[in-house]
Write a protein that holds these residues in place. Structure first.
Motif, PDB file in Angstrom:
ATOM      1  N   ASP A 293      -7.182   3.702  -6.241  1.00 37.45           N
ATOM      2  CA  ASP A 293      -7.604   2.565  -5.424  1.00 37.45           C
ATOM      3  C   ASP A 293      -7.677   3.039  -3.967  1.00 37.45           C
ATOM      4  O   ASP A 293      -6.663   3.425  -3.386  1.00 37.45           O
ATOM      5  N   GLU A 294      -8.857   2.990  -3.364  1.00 31.94           N
ATOM      6  CA  GLU A 294      -9.018   3.531  -2.004  1.00 31.94           C
ATOM      7  C   GLU A 294      -8.242   2.767  -0.942  1.00 31.94           C
ATOM      8  O   GLU A 294      -7.973   3.291   0.129  1.00 31.94           O
ATOM      9  N   GLU A 295      -7.880   1.509  -1.217  1.00 31.34           N
ATOM     10  CA  GLU A 295      -7.135   0.741  -0.220  1.00 31.34           C
ATOM     11  C   GLU A 295      -5.633   0.802  -0.438  1.00 31.34           C
ATOM     12  O   GLU A 295      -4.866   0.420   0.438  1.00 31.34           O
ATOM     13  N   ASP A 296      -5.194   1.262  -1.611  1.00 28.73           N
ATOM     14  CA  ASP A 296      -3.765   1.378  -1.900  1.00 28.73           C
ATOM     15  C   ASP A 296      -3.590   2.373  -3.051  1.00 28.73           C
ATOM     16  O   ASP A 296      -3.474   1.979  -4.206  1.00 28.73           O
ATOM     17  N   CYS A 297      -3.569   3.647  -2.718  1.00 25.35           N
ATOM     18  CA  CYS A 297      -3.714   4.697  -3.736  1.00 25.35           C
ATOM     19  C   CYS A 297      -2.422   5.187  -4.358  1.00 25.35           C
ATOM     20  O   CYS A 297      -2.465   5.921  -5.341  1.00 25.35           O
ATOM     21  N   ILE A 298      -1.260   4.834  -3.819  1.00 26.27           N
ATOM     22  CA  ILE A 298      -0.004   5.330  -4.377  1.00 26.27           C
ATOM     23  C   ILE A 298       0.755   4.171  -5.015  1.00 26.27           C
ATOM     24  O   ILE A 298       1.067   3.182  -4.340  1.00 26.27           O
ATOM     25  N   PRO A 299       1.076   4.272  -6.313  1.00 23.95           N
ATOM     26  CA  PRO A 299       1.801   3.188  -6.979  1.00 23.95           C
ATOM     27  C   PRO A 299       3.179   2.977  -6.353  1.00 23.95           C
ATOM     28  O   PRO A 299       3.843   3.945  -5.957  1.00 23.95           O
ATOM     29  N   ASP A 300       3.587   1.731  -6.279  1.00 27.69           N
ATOM     30  CA  ASP A 300       4.916   1.427  -5.735  1.00 27.69           C
ATOM     31  C   ASP A 300       5.894   1.246  -6.895  1.00 27.69           C
ATOM     32  O   ASP A 300       6.328   0.155  -7.210  1.00 27.69           O
ATOM     33  N   HIS A 301       6.247   2.384  -7.529  1.00 28.52           N
ATOM     34  CA  HIS A 301       7.184   2.353  -8.654  1.00 28.52           C
ATOM     35  C   HIS A 301       8.567   1.902  -8.211  1.00 28.52           C
ATOM     36  O   HIS A 301       9.343   1.384  -9.010  1.00 28.52           O
ATOM     37  N   THR A 302       8.911   2.121  -6.957  1.00 30.61           N
ATOM     38  CA  THR A 302      10.131   1.559  -6.368  1.00 30.61           C
ATOM     39  C   THR A 302       9.678   0.635  -5.237  1.00 30.61           C
ATOM     40  O   THR A 302       8.536   0.726  -4.776  1.00 30.61           O
ATOM     41  N   PRO A 303      10.539  -0.249  -4.748  1.00 32.57           N
ATOM     42  CA  PRO A 303      10.122  -1.191  -3.702  1.00 32.57           C
ATOM     43  C   PRO A 303      10.013  -0.578  -2.308  1.00 32.57           C
ATOM     44  O   PRO A 303       9.496  -1.204  -1.390  1.00 32.57           O
ATOM     45  N   TYR A 304      10.453   0.663  -2.144  1.00 31.67           N
ATOM     46  CA  TYR A 304      10.648   1.188  -0.794  1.00 31.67           C
ATOM     47  C   TYR A 304       9.370   1.582  -0.067  1.00 31.67           C
ATOM     48  O   TYR A 304       9.310   1.513   1.157  1.00 31.67           O
ATOM     49  N   LEU A 305       8.327   1.968  -0.785  1.00 32.00           N
ATOM     50  CA  LEU A 305       7.069   2.308  -0.117  1.00 32.00           C
ATOM     51  C   LEU A 305       6.514   1.089   0.609  1.00 32.00           C
ATOM     52  O   LEU A 305       6.108   1.170   1.771  1.00 32.00           O
ATOM     53  N   LYS A 306       6.512  -0.052  -0.070  1.00 33.87           N
ATOM     54  CA  LYS A 306       6.009  -1.278   0.565  1.00 33.87           C
ATOM     55  C   LYS A 306       6.932  -1.715   1.700  1.00 33.87           C
ATOM     56  O   LYS A 306       6.478  -2.214   2.726  1.00 33.87           O
ATOM     57  N   MET A 307       8.244  -1.509   1.520  1.00 36.64           N
ATOM     58  CA  MET A 307       9.202  -1.918   2.553  1.00 36.64           C
ATOM     59  C   MET A 307       9.079  -1.054   3.807  1.00 36.64           C
ATOM     60  O   MET A 307       9.145  -1.569   4.921  1.00 36.64           O
ATOM     61  N   LYS A 308       8.909   0.240   3.632  1.00 34.75           N
ATOM     62  CA  LYS A 308       8.905   1.170   4.771  1.00 34.75           C
ATOM     63  C   LYS A 308       7.528   1.372   5.388  1.00 34.75           C
ATOM     64  O   LYS A 308       7.418   1.716   6.560  1.00 34.75           O
ATOM     65  N   LEU A 309       6.464   1.185   4.579  1.00 33.27           N
ATOM     66  CA  LEU A 309       5.123   1.465   5.085  1.00 33.27           C
ATOM     67  C   LEU A 309       4.133   0.362   4.764  1.00 33.27           C
ATOM     68  O   LEU A 309       3.542  -0.232   5.652  1.00 33.27           O
ATOM     69  N   GLY A 310       3.932   0.081   3.504  1.00 29.39           N
ATOM     70  CA  GLY A 310       2.913  -0.888   3.087  1.00 29.39           C
ATOM     71  C   GLY A 310       1.917  -0.210   2.177  1.00 29.39           C
ATOM     72  O   GLY A 310       2.283   0.605   1.331  1.00 29.39           O
TER      73      GLY A 310
END
Length: 194
Positions: A110-127
């Motif tokens: 997905d070009e707008e969100d290419c890395i899966p958030d298997h843990t909650p921390y990617l969304k928490m720290k970056l988005g």
């Protein structure tokens, strides 16, 4: 609390050394920048994160006009694009870390969100992490592709190249970059085991 220029330099140098010493940056192919007052401090061309010192930062304004004689990283236009598009960003870190680069080769991301958030921390720290198609590093074509995507995601993965993470401080950008790379590693390992 607003940090002094000396404190920002200390943070930037610690971040660079930490990334280098742990194998997240190598040679002279990473770059970082931070804002202080009306100036941007960016690692100069050819600098190494492992030995980075205060006198190895080019100093410019938001239009790219120089305040010292050091030549900024060739990826300066990407840093400037982020600072201009996102006024709350105070720092940017870009490396060529292994798992982020590996993940960029996975087809159908997905070009707008290419890395899966298997843990909650990617969304928490970056988005979200946008995928920027491959163009030669430092090229006008790369900066054109980046400019088209600077507002569609919170961080970026340059295909076959590496991650770019912004933050409200150099430490926040570092924490976001760490989480991006960790998430890419988790995604890569899971993809190869499931």
């Amino acid at each position: 609390m607003n940090k002094t220029l000396d404190e920002k330099f200390d943070d930037a140098i610690w971040v660079a050394h930490s990334l280098f010493n742990r194998g997240k940056a190598s040679g002279s192919i990473a770059n970082l920048s931070f804002k202080h007052e009306d100036k941007i401090y960016i690692t100069a061309t050819g600098t190494c994160f492992g030995t980075l010192k205060r006198d190895e930062f080019a100093v410019i304004d938001l239009e790219g006009n120089p305040f010292n004689e050091l030549k900024p990283s060739k990826e300066l236009p990407m840093h400037l694009a982020i600072f201009k598009a996102k006024p709350d960003v105070e720092a940017v870190v870009h490396v060529h870390s292994t798992y982020s680069v590996l993940w960029s080769f996975v087809p159908g991301l997905d070009e707008e969100d290419c890395i899966p958030d298997h843990t909650p921390y990617l969304k928490m720290k970056l988005g979200t992490v946008g995928l920027v198609p491959y163009e030669k590093p430092g090229s006008k074509e790369l900066f054109h592709e980046f400019d088209k995507r600077v507002n569609t995601s919170d961080g970026w993965l340059l295909a076959q190249h590496g991650p770019v993470a912004p933050g409200k401080s150099i430490l926040e950008a570092f924490f976001a970059l760490e989480e991006l790379e960790e998430s890419a590693q988790i995604a890569w390992e899971l993809r190869n085991r499931l």
